[in-house]
Each structure stands twice: as structure tokens, then as C-alpha cells.
Design a protein around this motif. Structure first.
Motif, PDB file in Angstrom:
ATOM      1  N   SER B 373       0.822  -1.220   0.000  1.00 50.30           N
ATOM      2  CA  SER B 373       0.000   0.000   0.000  1.00 50.30           C
ATOM      3  C   SER B 373       0.850   1.262   0.000  1.00 50.30           C
ATOM      4  O   SER B 373       0.403   2.301  -0.464  1.00 50.30           O
ATOM      5  N   LEU B 413      -1.978   2.970  -2.081  1.00 49.79           N
ATOM      6  CA  LEU B 413      -3.415   2.930  -1.800  1.00 49.79           C
ATOM      7  C   LEU B 413      -3.815   4.134  -0.964  1.00 49.79           C
ATOM      8  O   LEU B 413      -2.988   4.817  -0.368  1.00 49.79           O
ATOM      9  N   SER B 414      -5.129   4.345  -0.880  1.00 50.37           N
ATOM     10  CA  SER B 414      -5.649   5.363   0.034  1.00 50.37           C
ATOM     11  C   SER B 414      -5.741   4.783   1.432  1.00 50.37           C
ATOM     12  O   SER B 414      -5.744   3.558   1.617  1.00 50.37           O
ATOM     13  N   ALA B 415      -5.821   5.657   2.411  1.00 49.62           N
ATOM     14  CA  ALA B 415      -6.015   5.204   3.790  1.00 49.62           C
ATOM     15  C   ALA B 415      -7.310   4.394   3.894  1.00 49.62           C
ATOM     16  O   ALA B 415      -7.370   3.395   4.610  1.00 49.62           O
ATOM     17  N   PHE B 416      -8.336   4.807   3.172  1.00 52.33           N
ATOM     18  CA  PHE B 416      -9.608   4.077   3.225  1.00 52.33           C
ATOM     19  C   PHE B 416      -9.434   2.652   2.689  1.00 52.33           C
ATOM     20  O   PHE B 416      -9.950   1.691   3.275  1.00 52.33           O
ATOM     21  N   LEU B 418      -6.719   0.977   2.779  1.00 57.40           N
ATOM     22  CA  LEU B 418      -5.960   0.250   3.811  1.00 57.40           C
ATOM     23  C   LEU B 418      -6.894  -0.208   4.940  1.00 57.40           C
ATOM     24  O   LEU B 418      -6.775  -1.324   5.439  1.00 57.40           O
ATOM     25  N   TRP B 419      -7.845   0.650   5.322  1.00 52.43           N
ATOM     26  CA  TRP B 419      -8.827   0.239   6.345  1.00 52.43           C
ATOM     27  C   TRP B 419      -9.579  -1.015   5.909  1.00 52.43           C
ATOM     28  O   TRP B 419      -9.848  -1.900   6.719  1.00 52.43           O
ATOM     29  N   HIS B 422      -7.549  -3.968   6.494  1.00 49.20           N
ATOM     30  CA  HIS B 422      -7.509  -4.309   7.930  1.00 49.20           C
ATOM     31  C   HIS B 422      -8.718  -5.166   8.319  1.00 49.20           C
ATOM     32  O   HIS B 422      -8.610  -6.048   9.161  1.00 49.20           O
ATOM     33  N   LYS B 423      -9.864  -4.863   7.726  1.00 52.29           N
ATOM     34  CA  LYS B 423     -11.053  -5.685   8.005  1.00 52.29           C
ATOM     35  C   LYS B 423     -10.829  -7.111   7.503  1.00 52.29           C
ATOM     36  O   LYS B 423     -11.167  -8.085   8.174  1.00 52.29           O
TER      37      LYS B 423
END
Lengths: 560, 560
Positions: B373, B413-416, B418-419, B422-423
């Protein structure tokens, strides 16, 4: 519009399963602000119901275990009171009377048959913040998009609570997105503060705060990413506990900003007595939640740490008071709460020094940048499926135009930018630990400060829509410091007179100063936080009991 | 070009502080592949030096504490052998003889004066992967950009090791970026495998692997984000331990992809005996690293867990063997290592079943997406200041064109986004824990499988440039499972004949199959991993000792 109808339809069925005789016919008018004692006068609760609902968690568990009170009786008593609380403050979301009573009946039968309780929380009704999933029940979290989203399985915590013999019996209200220190959404509406209904219950676990304050639940579970347990606990006048990251299992809950793993939301208890907080924590940990949720820290309850092995065995402690964070000066009642705590601790033989705030602005800025890195996109994605707009104000008229709390960015950041914020966060945590460790030079104990005493907010509960500040809770979230909220007093017009000020840190500080006048806040609870170091849950629970005892003793003495 | 000169200049001074008599005059030619026993013939080490450097950590500590051997003597012996190792395999980065000997002298004086050791590691020389900062010494990590970057303070681990009486004495080589399972960079060059110098030492803690295998250090510290301790330990034939996230303090180290907090790099030990691994872990934890590094888990060493309270007190265990992950079938020697382990455990009275791999492809894909990312931007940022290019191949000729290991993306990637990863990661961890827990139906112990036995890689050490697969180590990093590497045997041309295969999982599987022929890998170590559940460090150390004992006993028996 379809989303409005969906919300109205759901809300219209909220009380469907509630026996008519549980609905008081003598509800106070909306002009009656303090309703904290109304349950006694509601006509809904019998003398036994009142005795039960006003008992401590320890007494409840003891009388349940001895079969003095049945689980059905206890669940019924609290359910009645919860429904009264709902009528007064609008604190509930999901209501499932039959199911809870059926569960209570099973527990009674088990005890009758085996002579043994199911577990450490046998028969205890527990309320749950809406995001904590129970199989077969919706978890809308105030999002119209999520209406009809029925949980396919229990969250890990609910499985554990049931294995302990607890009775989940209601779910409680939250603000849309969870990212507000007040409680309003378009499905369930607004939760008010039972001490003064013109004031906010706090948020995001505002339903829990109001319900527990009215003793409609002996023990509630909230979540806290920036103060969401502590603010409603503090503002409603009950105990609340924010444990460190990942000690209470979060698995299987729904959430806002899922995948935001930088500054974690945690689950924790609210209760009207401190023993409830501790009983909950110890019982959940005893079930080894790491066996069910891989994110939960494998760390057994430590009697050693509870006996304050790291704090001179608790003989003489040194507390440091954060009087003012240098950004917003606390209102007079908050200062009085801290002074009462200081006096009580000194009277109990402890040392009390001043806590010097460290880089509060940088800490808050880092938190906002991290959450803001993708919060807007997260909210937009959830809202898209219903068309419901983002709520941008908690004010009564719900006017648009306020800045949504903590949603600070119109554009999302890159993952690389987020990595840079993580470095900043790590550096701040390292520096802050050193700042704490260095206090050893100021104490008489040979140790650094044992715990920090901090305001919960720079003010008590405010009028609806005005609470936009998490400045006294959020830093502890970034630092991952466990914190217990303890109620200390209530606003008193005679004692808490407005103090003139000439100089202000910022425009926000001035604005918050101007909000204060004693009459508006009459009867609003005053609370403090007792803050420890990361993963010191056992020690901070023990030290909170010391603070609470000192306050009770000192309060009694000063009244004599 | 300036960056080439900078690198050459630094490398040219590497041995400046080394006594001439420590440099062997009879070095084997580059055609001599197996140099593992050369230190004995080097003429540099006395009989006492050899006795010391071939002692276990337990013996060293005991003889140091009793003053049978001085810290200066022990440090000198290991330093000599480390310099010989450097001549053979190019395993070192920073060399600081005078400083280490001065520290050893202080320790000797302290013991003579007080009669007490400084701590649990009194006088023990410890080698450190280059990224572990020592005040006053450079941490270049193989980046030319970082030449001249002298550490202003010790990393937390070095402070702790010094407080325990250890003697940090050399730093060890790494690949540029750390994100390779081999070891080559443009400052210090390539580290080779002392068992067979035509083969890779593994990476990224490849310097440690080679040094410890040559007994040039009794205890080394590496780091592991995807196998970087376990691969070099396994490929060089020594013990290695990857603890769970945040049990050994990482504070103050330099790193690649800093702020990448999704799948964390961890520090852990390598040693030629298992007692070294355990002594290190227990000693570091005993110093309460969480008091110095806020990221470190507050969890004391647990004798209860070491005594296998969660594993039936260790009486009869059930191990599950991962024979094949379904992506790359292991080479014949790896299979033989697993078979030897199975036979040894069965002979010792334990149950052994098959481990069914779970979503390995999804797990690996999630890891690569998370690291990718922002890794490209991270490397580019670091490289920019010197102009040194990114290394894109570990082959001997350093030809460009390979895909850099784990740098899978040209765009961040965007932070979103990346979130969302994480899920995915959380879901995989939850599912995998359930997968493990469900094995209770297959065991005869009444418990789920106690530990997994896994290959370290699908092959032994490969020829330089060919190792591009972390498939048997990386999944345990995402799952955060602690793992101990145990050496089992070495490639034997008679036993490890090539097995024909018709079907392959993928082109990569075929390619790796084709790489095998017994002659090329002659003498390459065969190792296994013993893998436990998250934060089960104490239990996995105890179970590894059980596996190691079983292997030793069984090996002895089968030789008779």
C-alpha cells in the motif's frame, strides 16, 4: 423520502413487546428537567422492584446466587425501570422483553436443578450499546442504511456474558457515526440527561449513561474511541471504565470506521457502583477471551497487579492533578470536583501534585488527522445505500452547517501519509511515557506518579448541540491509558459561581467560557477520571477504589 | 557517482579497528563451499577460545558468573570468531572492538568489586541486526542514504541488554529495504551461507544467521516481519524465535516502512542452542520493557504458561504437521525433516495429526496488499537523498528486472483502502483461530491442537537470488503466531533424491520444483517451525524444548 419512512416505521414498533403496565401514566412534562428520581414515583415499580434496582452489583449477584431473588424477578425489575427510563430520556434502541425473560427463566431452572450458578454474573441483566451484536437482533447503530441488518451471530462479548450467566436485556442509543460526544440519530432520536433533560447525556454511549444513571440497568457496556464511555458516564453521574486496547473482546461488533486500527475503540463497562465495573472486567477476563477473539490480549487477571505491586502496595500513593490542559480552561464546577478530590486524597494520606500537560495540541491534532484520513469516505459509503444525509449538528433543530465532530477532512489521505501519522503517534507515546517516568523527581514515593486525576471534559453536560470537545478524554485514547470515571458531586448554584476571565487560550476557550452560567447547569453531575499507564487495568481499578473511598469518606466528614 | 563512492569509502574502513592477528592468513578459496568448521582451523582461536565459543549460553553465563571466564576473555573469544566469520561469509556491518572490550572490562571490575553480576546476561556478547541502534554507532541498514546517521541514543532493547550485563559487540548484515529473504546491499555486500557458500544465508537477518551458525556469536537479535528471523535461522541451521507483536521492545530501532502498523515487525533471538533463545526472552521480559517502550505489552513472564497450564501440563501433546500449504510443495529434504519430527514426537508419546492449511492464498494476498500500500513510496523517499537505486534482484550479477520482493504495487493505496484491508486481515485472523479451535474434534487430548509443525520454507537455502518466497513464514506474521525454528538435519544426497512430479499448483510451484537437485544443496540445513497461538510465547518455548528433546533422542536412537 424512503429513508425517512424507513426510520419512522422502525421507531413506531420500538415498544411493541412491552407490557402496557410498564408504561407510566404520570410521565412528567418536558419542562421537568430533573427526572432522576421519577422511577420511584412512576407507579410502575413495586417496593421489591425498587429495592432490587437500587442494589449494588455485588448485592444483586449475592441474592441471585442464593436464590433470594430469581433471575426472572431481577430481570423484570430492571426491565420495568429501563422502560421508564426510556420514556424519560429516550435511551434505548432494541427492546426484547420475552427473549430476556426466557433466558432468565432458563437460568433460574439451571440453579434450581443443579444448585449451581451458571457463572460469575448469574442472573444479572446487562444493557449493551447498540453496536454490540446479539444474534437475531438488529444492530443499526443509528444508520438508516442498517435497518433490517439482523446479527447472524453473537459478538464474542455476548457469548462470554451469556456463558457467565448474564442476561442481555436492552440495547442502547448512540449518535449516527458514533463520532460525537452527544447522542442523536434519525432512527431513535435524542437521548437526554436524566439529571437535567435540557442537557446532553453525552456520547457516544449516551444511551448507557442515561439508562445506568436512572438505575434502569445495573451494568452497561459501552465503547470508547475518544471518550465515548467516559463522557456519558461523567455527564450522567455514573462510573465508567475505558480499558486499554484489546483487553475486552471487540470481535463481532459492528462499528464506525472499521479497519481504522491506529487509535482503537475499546469496549468497557458503566455502572452506578464501582464494584460493577470491576466485577465485569474480572469476569470477562476470566473467560479467556483470547481463545475466541484473536485480537484480545492474552493476559490473565493479575491479583499481584491489583494489589498494586507496581505502586508500593498502595500504602502511600502519589496522584497528579491535571487542572487545565492549556487549551480549554475547565468551568468552575469541574475545578471544584478536582479540588474535592485533592482534599480527599490528601486527607487519606496520599501525596497530590500538579500534572503538567504534555503536547496536548499535537496529540489532538494527530488523532484528528488519523481519524480524518478516511472517515468521510467511510461515512459516505455507509450512508449511500439509504440516501440518509450525514448529520452535521447535534443541535435541537438539527440545523446543518456545524463541522461534524472529528471529520476534519474533505479528502482522504494516502496510506503512506497514514504511515507518517503512525510515526508521529509512536513518538508522542514514547515522549509521554518518558514525561510520566520523569515525575519520579517530584514524588515522595520513590516512584513516578501513580495515577493522573483529570477532568472528563472542561465542563459538565452542556445544552444539546454544544458539546464538541473531547480534549480531556481523547489524549488518553492515543496514549492508550486506561481510565476510570468517578462521579464526585453535582453543580450547585451557590458554590459554582461564574468566574470572570480576561485572557483566553483560543476562541474555542472563550466560547466555552461564555457557555457557563450556574443556573443552566443546575444539578449536572461533576466527575473526574483516574488515569493509569497502558495495560494497567488491574492497578487502575484498585487505585480508583482508593480514590472513591477517599471521596466518600471526605464527603461524609465534610457534611458532618 | 557519489553514492557508489560513499558506499565504497564506508566499506573500506570496516575492519579498521580489528587487531591484525584476528585476520586468518589461511582463508579457504571461494571454491570451498562448506566453511562451517573453518574457525577451528583458522589459527586465530586458541583452545580456550574454541571451548568458550562452542559452549551453550547456559554454560557461558554460569562460567562468567563464577568468574571462571572473564567477560573480557569471553568477548575476545567471540570477537575473534566473529571476525573469522566475517572473512568467510561477510556477515557483519559495524565492528567496534575497543568499545565492546571496554564494556566487558567494566563488567569484570563490577563483579570483582561487588561479588555480584550486573544482571542475568552478565558478560554475554550479543550481536545485533544492523537496525538495532547503539548510541554513537551508525545504523545504515544497507541504505547509502543513511551513511553517517549515527544513533543519538540506544534503542530500548540495547538499554535493557546492557542493564542485564550483556555486551553488544557487532552489528550484522541485512538486505536493502529489509524486505527480502536474502541478504545483499550496496554498502556491505552479500552474506553467504557458511554451510554452503554458493547458497543464500537467508534474510533479512542473514548476517545473524551466518554469524550464529559459525558460532561467532552466542546470541543474536534479528527482526521478523515475514520470516526475517526464521528464514536465516532455518537456512543456516540455528535456533530462531519470532515472538508475537510487541513483546520485545522495538523502540528506538530504525526500520523499513516505518509507520506500517498493520503487520508488525518484531525483534527476536537467534542462537545455536535453544536455551539461548529462552534465556534471552525471559531476561528481557524480566526488565519490564513496557516501562520504557509504551508499545510493549505489559505482560510478565508466566511460569504457569511455561508449565503448559493451557496444554494439559505438557503430559501428552497433539502436534499437527503442515506438510504442504497447497501453493508450493516442499522439496524432498523439507519433507524428510517433517517426517523425522513426526517420528520423534510419536516415539516420545505425543499425538501427531495433519494440519489442514486455511486460506493461505488469501492470507498472503492480504499481506502483500497491505505492505504494498505504501512500500514503494517509502523506499523511494529513503533512496532519494543518495540517488542509490532500489535493488530489484538478489542475484549474483545484480541484474535488474526481477520483481522486488513484496513490492507489488506501483501506486500507493488510500487510507480508506488500507482500512478495508484491515477488516480482511481481522476476518482472516478470526476465521483462522476458529479453524484451530475446531481441531478439538481430531485430537485425543480433549484440547485443540497444541502446536503446528511447519516448514520454514518450501526448500532449504537456495542459490543466491532465487529465494523469493515467504509463503511458509508470512502467514504466521499476519496471524501473529509465535514460532520457534529448530534445526533438524542437513541435505544428504543419498536420502534426499529428487522426486518426479506431474502436476503443479502454479507456475511458481513448478519453477521451485525444478530448482531442486540434491548435489546443489549438499549440506544445506533442514529446519522446522513450531508454531503457537498469539502471545503464547512461554508455551511455545516450552513445547519447542519438548520437540527439540524428542528430535535429539530420536536422532541418537536411529543412529545406534
Amino acid at each position: 423520502m424512503a429513508w425517512k419512512q424507513l426510520a419512522a416505521e422502525k421507531k413506531s414498533h420500538q415498544l411493541d413487546g412491552v407490557p402496557k403496565e410498564w408504561l407510566p401514566s404520570n410521565l412528567p412534562s418536558s419542562e421537568t428537567l430533573n427526572v432522576i428520581d421519577f422511577p420511584q414515583q412512576s407507579g410502575v415499580l413495586s417496593a421489591l422492584d425498587l429495592e432490587i434496582t437500587e442494589s449494588s452489583v455485588a448485592t444483586l449477584l449475592s441474592n441471585l446466587a442464593s436464590s433470594k431473588w430469581s433471575a426472572v424477578q431481577v430481570t423484570t425489575s430492571f426491565y420495568k425501570r429501563a422502560i421508564v427510563a426510556q420514556q424519560l430520556t429516550n435511551c434505548l434502541t432494541e427492546i426484547f422483553v420475552d427473549r430476556a425473560l426466557a433466558r432468565a427463566k432458563e437460568l433460574d431452572e439451571h440453579l434450581a436443578k443443579t444448585g449451581k450458578v451458571v457463572g460469575a454474573l448469574h442472573g444479572l441483566p446487562i444493557s449493551l450499546k447498540d453496536q454490540i451484536s446479539i444474534k437475531g437482533i438488529e444492530s443499526t447503530m443509528g444508520y438508516i442504511s442498517w435497518i433490517g441488518q439482523v446479527a447472524e451471530k453473537n459478538s464474542v462479548l455476548v457469548d462470554i456474558l451469556e456463558s457467565l450467566g448474564a442476561v442481555p436485556f436492552v440495547k442502547t442509543n448512540v449518535p449516527q457515526t458514533l463520532m460525537w460526544p452527544e447522542t442523536f440519530n434519525r432512527i431513535f432520536g435524542r437521548t437526554t440527561n436524566p439529571n437535567n433533560r435540557s442537557l446532553s447525556s453525552g456520547g457516544s454511549s449516551g444511551g448507557e449513561g442515561a439508562l445506568v444513571a436512572l438505575k434502569g440497568s445495573p451494568l452497561g457496556v459501552g465503547s470508547d474511541i475518544g471518550g465515548s464511555i467516559r463522557i456519558p458516564a461523567g455527564l450522567c453521574g455514573v462510573y465508567g471504565f475505558r480499558p486499554s486496547y484489546n483487553r475486552i473482546p471487540y470481535g463481532g461488533c459492528v462499528n464506525s470506521m472499521e479497519g481504522q486500527d491506529s487509535i482503537l475503540s475499546v469496549l468497557g463497562p458503566l455502572s452506578s457502583t464501582l464494584d460493577g465495573i470491576q466485577t465485569f472486567f474480572k469476569a470477562v477476563i476470566s473467560k479467556e477471551p483470547w481463545q475466541m477473539d484473536p485480537m484480545t490480549i492474552r493476559k490473565r487477571w493479575s491479583d499481584e497487579e491489583y494489589n498494586l505491586i507496581d505502586h508500593g502496595n498502595g500504602k502511600r500513593l502519589c496522584f497528579a492533578i491535571l487542572w487545565d490542559n492549556g487549551l480549554v480552561e475547565p468551568h468552575p464546577p469541574i475545578r471544584r470536583g478536582l479540588e474535592m478530590t485533592r482534599d480527599a486524597l490528601v486527607a487519606a494520606g496520599h501525596q497530590v501534585i500538579d500534572w503538567k500537560p504534555y503536547k496536548q495540541k499535537e496529540i489532538l491534532g494527530t488523532i484528528e488527522a488519523i481519524w480524518g484520513s478516511a472517515s468521510t469516505e467511510d461515512f459516505r459509503t455507509v450512508l449511500a445505500s439509504s440516501g440518509e444525509p450525514l448529520i452535521t449538528s447535534m443541535k435541537l433543530a438539527h440545523e446543518e452547517g456545524d463541522t461534524p465532530f472529528l471529520v476534519t477532512s474533505d479528502t482522504t489521505l494516502s496510506a503512506f501519509a497514514l504511515w507518517q501519522l503512525h510515526k508521529k503517534k509512536r513518538d508522542l507515546r514514547e515522549e509521554h511515557l518518558k514525561h510520566w517516568t520523569d515525575t519520579i523527581s517530584q514524588t515522595a514515593t520513590g516512584r513516578p506518579v501513580d495515577a493522573i486525576i483529570s477532568p472528563v471534559a472542561p465542563h459538565t453536560a452542556l445544552q444539546h448541540g454544544w458539546h464538541k470537545n473531547g480534549n480531556y478524554t481523547m489524549p488518553w485514547n492515543l496514549l492508550d491509558y486506561p481510565s476510570v470515571v468517578i462521579p464526585v458531586s453535582k453543580v450547585d448554584q451557590a458554590l459554582d459561581v461564574k468566574q470572570p476571565r480576561d485572557k483566553f487560550y483560543t476562541a474555542e476557550d472563550r466560547k466555552i467560557h461564555e457557555l457557563y452560567d450556574p443556573a443552566t447547569y443546575e444539578n449536572a453531575p461533576i466527575s473526574i477520571q483516574v488515569v493509569g499507564r497502558t495495560m494497567e487495568e488491574e492497578a487502575i481499578l484498585a487505585m480508583s477504589a482508593i480514590v472513591d473511598e477517599a471521596l466518600k469518606l471526605h464527603g461524609t466528614k465534610s457534611k458532618l
